[in-house]
Design a protein around this motif. Sequence first.
Motif, PDB file in Angstrom:
ATOM      1  N   LEU A 127      61.148 -42.944 -82.259  1.00 57.81           N
ATOM      2  CA  LEU A 127      60.485 -43.293 -83.526  1.00 57.81           C
ATOM      3  C   LEU A 127      60.163 -42.029 -84.322  1.00 57.81           C
ATOM      4  O   LEU A 127      60.425 -41.932 -85.518  1.00 57.81           O
ATOM      5  N   PHE A 128      59.643 -41.040 -83.604  1.00 57.96           N
ATOM      6  CA  PHE A 128      59.226 -39.815 -84.281  1.00 57.96           C
ATOM      7  C   PHE A 128      60.411 -39.110 -84.933  1.00 57.96           C
ATOM      8  O   PHE A 128      60.376 -38.746 -86.108  1.00 57.96           O
ATOM      9  N   THR A 129      61.497 -38.932 -84.165  1.00 61.44           N
ATOM     10  CA  THR A 129      62.647 -38.223 -84.748  1.00 61.44           C
ATOM     11  C   THR A 129      63.254 -39.022 -85.887  1.00 61.44           C
ATOM     12  O   THR A 129      63.709 -38.465 -86.877  1.00 61.44           O
ATOM     13  N   PHE A 130      63.245 -40.339 -85.732  1.00 61.38           N
ATOM     14  CA  PHE A 130      63.817 -41.183 -86.792  1.00 61.38           C
ATOM     15  C   PHE A 130      63.058 -40.952 -88.100  1.00 61.38           C
ATOM     16  O   PHE A 130      63.658 -40.738 -89.154  1.00 61.38           O
ATOM     17  N   ILE A 131      61.745 -40.980 -88.011  1.00 66.58           N
ATOM     18  CA  ILE A 131      60.946 -40.803 -89.229  1.00 66.58           C
ATOM     19  C   ILE A 131      61.062 -39.363 -89.736  1.00 66.58           C
ATOM     20  O   ILE A 131      61.271 -39.118 -90.919  1.00 66.58           O
ATOM     21  N   MET A 132      61.013 -38.425 -88.802  1.00 67.80           N
ATOM     22  CA  MET A 132      61.048 -37.022 -89.203  1.00 67.80           C
ATOM     23  C   MET A 132      62.303 -36.707 -90.011  1.00 67.80           C
ATOM     24  O   MET A 132      62.246 -36.067 -91.057  1.00 67.80           O
ATOM     25  N   MET A 133      63.447 -37.174 -89.533  1.00 68.63           N
ATOM     26  CA  MET A 133      64.694 -36.882 -90.231  1.00 68.63           C
ATOM     27  C   MET A 133      64.679 -37.447 -91.646  1.00 68.63           C
ATOM     28  O   MET A 133      65.217 -36.866 -92.566  1.00 68.63           O
ATOM     29  N   ARG A 134      64.066 -38.612 -91.808  1.00 75.60           N
ATOM     30  CA  ARG A 134      64.080 -39.235 -93.135  1.00 75.60           C
ATOM     31  C   ARG A 134      63.025 -38.670 -94.068  1.00 75.60           C
ATOM     32  O   ARG A 134      63.119 -38.837 -95.285  1.00 75.60           O
ATOM     33  N   VAL A 135      62.029 -38.026 -93.473  1.00 80.02           N
ATOM     34  CA  VAL A 135      61.001 -37.417 -94.316  1.00 80.02           C
ATOM     35  C   VAL A 135      61.489 -36.066 -94.848  1.00 80.02           C
ATOM     36  O   VAL A 135      61.129 -35.639 -95.939  1.00 80.02           O
ATOM     37  N   LEU A 136      62.359 -35.412 -94.083  1.00 79.52           N
ATOM     38  CA  LEU A 136      62.874 -34.116 -94.522  1.00 79.52           C
ATOM     39  C   LEU A 136      63.539 -34.270 -95.879  1.00 79.52           C
ATOM     40  O   LEU A 136      64.296 -35.205 -96.097  1.00 79.52           O
ATOM     41  N   GLY A 153      74.377 -46.778 -94.247  1.00 81.33           N
ATOM     42  CA  GLY A 153      73.264 -47.708 -94.125  1.00 81.33           C
ATOM     43  C   GLY A 153      71.969 -47.157 -94.673  1.00 81.33           C
ATOM     44  O   GLY A 153      70.889 -47.670 -94.381  1.00 81.33           O
ATOM     45  N   LEU A 154      72.042 -46.091 -95.476  1.00 84.79           N
ATOM     46  CA  LEU A 154      70.814 -45.460 -95.957  1.00 84.79           C
ATOM     47  C   LEU A 154      70.209 -46.185 -97.156  1.00 84.79           C
ATOM     48  O   LEU A 154      69.114 -45.842 -97.588  1.00 84.79           O
ATOM     49  N   ASP A 155      70.961 -47.167 -97.696  1.00 82.89           N
ATOM     50  CA  ASP A 155      70.400 -47.878 -98.846  1.00 82.89           C
ATOM     51  C   ASP A 155      69.494 -49.030 -98.408  1.00 82.89           C
ATOM     52  O   ASP A 155      68.853 -49.663 -99.231  1.00 82.89           O
ATOM     53  N   ALA A 156      69.437 -49.284 -97.083  1.00 81.28           N
ATOM     54  CA  ALA A 156      68.568 -50.364 -96.593  1.00 81.28           C
ATOM     55  C   ALA A 156      67.134 -49.850 -96.446  1.00 81.28           C
ATOM     56  O   ALA A 156      66.917 -48.647 -96.356  1.00 81.28           O
ATOM     57  N   PRO A 157      66.135 -50.767 -96.418  1.00 80.00           N
ATOM     58  CA  PRO A 157      64.747 -50.328 -96.179  1.00 80.00           C
ATOM     59  C   PRO A 157      64.631 -49.641 -94.818  1.00 80.00           C
ATOM     60  O   PRO A 157      65.397 -49.939 -93.911  1.00 80.00           O
ATOM     61  N   VAL A 172      64.445 -51.775 -91.605  1.00 79.35           N
ATOM     62  CA  VAL A 172      65.745 -52.367 -91.267  1.00 79.35           C
ATOM     63  C   VAL A 172      66.642 -51.310 -90.620  1.00 79.35           C
ATOM     64  O   VAL A 172      67.298 -51.562 -89.612  1.00 79.35           O
ATOM     65  N   GLN A 173      66.615 -50.119 -91.200  1.00 79.30           N
ATOM     66  CA  GLN A 173      67.417 -49.027 -90.638  1.00 79.30           C
ATOM     67  C   GLN A 173      67.010 -48.744 -89.198  1.00 79.30           C
ATOM     68  O   GLN A 173      67.849 -48.533 -88.333  1.00 79.30           O
ATOM     69  N   PHE A 174      65.693 -48.773 -88.951  1.00 75.81           N
ATOM     70  CA  PHE A 174      65.204 -48.438 -87.619  1.00 75.81           C
ATOM     71  C   PHE A 174      65.618 -49.510 -86.611  1.00 75.81           C
ATOM     72  O   PHE A 174      66.078 -49.207 -85.510  1.00 75.81           O
ATOM     73  N   LEU A 175      65.450 -50.777 -87.007  1.00 73.80           N
ATOM     74  CA  LEU A 175      65.835 -51.868 -86.106  1.00 73.80           C
ATOM     75  C   LEU A 175      67.329 -51.797 -85.812  1.00 73.80           C
ATOM     76  O   LEU A 175      67.767 -51.982 -84.681  1.00 73.80           O
ATOM     77  N   HIS A 176      68.072 -51.478 -86.844  1.00 72.68           N
ATOM     78  CA  HIS A 176      69.506 -51.349 -86.688  1.00 72.68           C
ATOM     79  C   HIS A 176      69.845 -50.220 -85.705  1.00 72.68           C
ATOM     80  O   HIS A 176      70.702 -50.359 -84.841  1.00 72.68           O
ATOM     81  N   TYR A 177      69.093 -49.135 -85.849  1.00 66.75           N
ATOM     82  CA  TYR A 177      69.294 -47.977 -84.974  1.00 66.75           C
ATOM     83  C   TYR A 177      68.990 -48.349 -83.519  1.00 66.75           C
ATOM     84  O   TYR A 177      69.751 -48.030 -82.606  1.00 66.75           O
ATOM     85  N   ASN A 202      71.696 -50.470 -82.084  1.00 64.10           N
ATOM     86  CA  ASN A 202      72.857 -49.661 -81.709  1.00 64.10           C
ATOM     87  C   ASN A 202      72.598 -48.873 -80.432  1.00 64.10           C
ATOM     88  O   ASN A 202      73.469 -48.752 -79.580  1.00 64.10           O
ATOM     89  N   LEU A 203      71.362 -48.345 -80.322  1.00 67.58           N
ATOM     90  CA  LEU A 203      71.021 -47.565 -79.127  1.00 67.58           C
ATOM     91  C   LEU A 203      71.168 -48.425 -77.880  1.00 67.58           C
ATOM     92  O   LEU A 203      71.660 -47.970 -76.852  1.00 67.58           O
ATOM     93  N   ALA A 204      70.766 -49.693 -78.000  1.00 66.96           N
ATOM     94  CA  ALA A 204      70.818 -50.593 -76.852  1.00 66.96           C
ATOM     95  C   ALA A 204      72.256 -50.751 -76.367  1.00 66.96           C
ATOM     96  O   ALA A 204      72.500 -50.973 -75.181  1.00 66.96           O
ATOM     97  N   THR A 205      73.216 -50.623 -77.289  1.00 65.07           N
ATOM     98  CA  THR A 205      74.612 -50.747 -76.865  1.00 65.07           C
ATOM     99  C   THR A 205      75.237 -49.381 -76.592  1.00 65.07           C
ATOM    100  O   THR A 205      76.443 -49.264 -76.440  1.00 65.07           O
TER     101      THR A 205
END
Lengths: 347, 539
Positions: A31-40, A67-71, A74-79, A82-85
Amino acid sequence: MSTEKPLFPPLLRRIGLRLGAALPALFCVILFTFIMMRVLPGDPAVYFASGPNAGQAEIQELRHRMGLDAPMLVQFLHYLENLATGDLGRSLTTGQSVAQDMHDRLPASLELTLTALAFSLLISLPLGLTSAWWSGSIYDQCVRAFCSACFCIPPFVSGILLVYVFYYWLGVAPDPTGRINIFLPQPPRVSGLLLIDSALAGDWTAWHEAAGQLVLPALTMALFVIAPLTRMTRAAVISVLGADYIRTARAMGLPTWRIMIVYTLRNALMPVLTTVGIVFSTMMGANVLVEKIFSWPGVASYALDALVSSDYAPVQGFILLMACLFILVNLVIDLLLGVLDPRVSVE
Amino acid sequence: MAGYAVSRRTFLSTTLGGGISLGFASPGAALAQSRRETLRHVTGGAVNTLDPTMLGSTRESFGLSMSVYDRLMTFGSRSIGDFSTFDPQALKGELAESCDVSPDQRTLTLHLRDNAVWHDGTPVTAEDIKWSLDRCVSANSLARPQFSSGSMSSAEQFRVAGERTLEISLPKPDRLAMANLAMPYAIMVNSRLARQHATSDDPWAQQWLQHNTAAGGAYRVGAFRPGVNVTLDRHEDWHGGNRPFFERIISQTVPEATTRAGLIERGDADIVIDLEAYDIMALSRRGKVRIDSIVQSNCFTHLAFNTQSAPFDNVLVRRAIALAIPYQDLFAASIFGRGRPLYGADWSGHAPAPDFPQPLPFAQNIRKARELLAQAGHPDGFQTTFSYATSQTTTAEPMAALIQEALGHIGITVRIDKLPDAQFNTMQARRQLDFYTDTAAGWIEHAYYFFYLYFTRDQRWNFSNWNSPRMVQLVEKARFETDEAAYVAECQAMLELLVDQVPLILLWQPNMDAVTVPDLTGFIYQYYRQVDFRTLARS
């Protein structure tokens, strides 16, 4: 016979518990890295749609494809989905899937770090042991000075110096570009570690080349961690030397080497081993400068390149991988501590 | 117990034995291959795709694809002193033998070479070419906007006119149409092979072509390890030009510039084009390498203003700054004078030549700069920020310091902001930079094309976010102009408008320094600013 406890179930249960306990931490890392990358500040779509004539439409298209145009949710859930697979996403920097890149590059980093760790242990354990034995002597002072000097020189300076002296000036080292002479074919991949793969293939020219390429970068990394390992060994040995059983051993007239190696070092190894775990994990992530200087195709330089270009997936993948490695290494260290001192493994 | 030992031993000996025999069996071909016939290129960048049209492809990918894929047309070369550079005026056939232009300049007829074959040995057909051109204008890629600059935007414009003939029809005579066929994006693809890997989601096989090739160029890809290295092997049946000297090319990513310099000087690598200026100075002093130092004629380094926001929306402010810049000092400190100045011309009013980039009549004049700034309503100056990207540090850092000092003389306080590249690019695209430096290179050396790309439209490459109806009008007219004299006059008018309005300040064209081992010859500066492996040889 019935009183003998089965060996594996408790051990396995312990491993399972440890791994289970790590899951929430892993989620936080994700969660942290996901948010951090998007805040940069830095839009990967703009960075990569950079050909001449590439305008707003191309930037928009790339953003959509990533997929960056999604909220963000949604991007996080999608991520997560994908991680699960096992899909870590795609790297724009290399054009490959991140999982593939990690698969290609992790062995390079592992081989380098393990070799560096071996080098540093070969140097620090004897140094720490002997300087504790003769603590306060001139020899001890010299070791302390040596450690301080190693610790003071940052890896990028020592790396460049080593390259300058041994490659450029003396010409004894191979050119500092990667894991094996570029004109040689790579041995068929089994483990990804070139020393093992070339040995398995019986290709001793390749083995020799790969070993030669490893020396300078591994030495550069080793120099930096000699200080903590030596100091830790010295401190641990000193505390053991004061113990009753050492005094007894001396009084009983045991040979010095036996007291040193069997009674002192073995008992002093516990804190050293813990330090080794931390040092190893730090080295894996922090050897980016060494990888850059020696054109080493490892994961750290890969993550840095991705970070500079705001390429989200590789950075996230790298941090996740490091977190998993950290957990695994700590687990292995704990199990090893149990081997060293049976009291530790008692639950 | 014994059983276990035996089986373990058998296992070990089988594995080892197998391994050893494998080791002997592997031919060691690369080892035996003479170093002389192998070229080792080192670069700080990396190839990230084998299909240069992919969104996000790097400049190294463009360069590599020139040796792997053929285009219909290609540029010739000319020499400047001891060195060679591409010739934007000399378009010739590569995969096409010739290209005829109809009298109304609206139809191009391309005749393919008879002996052209793909890497898999199958002959090149007009259908392949039609499919490749269709791909350029239909697929979502970097080729589409590029082709539209040559008035090619629909598959209907391409017609197979014979077994080896293809016709391109244009809505209007467009002076860039033919040059567009030579661009890195205009790759000609073996359509039969590519189609086998196309899917309904991906009709143009873009996924597959990222890591595979369906090409017919001078080299075929041997091994491709993204971000590490690429090896190329010569295609022996290539007829698109002179037979390349090198049998094998290794293009390797070496991130450290100093290491790259060391590799060349010790003769372990053969060519590098992206060294730092201070390394080049040191190498040239020691004299162990050959340095081809060639002006990048299609390139320009500049200072850009955001012309849509205060205070730079005021033309007087822009003119004042253009008079306050210490051009000579910047040129010396930033690139050690290795380039061609684009300032200090002595014309005023009427532009002498229709070329761009060319030196413009700007020089430092602090007194006049102060006057203009006072006229603009800023007698005491103002505060602003000057930005540059981290990758430009070696040249931009001294530049920024000198600009800060010089503008201080006319009362402008400059804060210097060094930004990571991705952030810099994002802010640039979003128009959040007020005053910054950047370098640009146009692939087609026509003055109108530069003005179209860099000074019109609401898009990222309009660096100064300039909105001049007069410029748009001139560009639109020049694009389809068939009367040469009128075209020249329009380009001159664009230059004069640029000098009058100063949306950005041209500084210089940096040299490309190709550093090679002494026995390497045949380097040609190419507009895409990468190494063309096909012309290199050892003497």
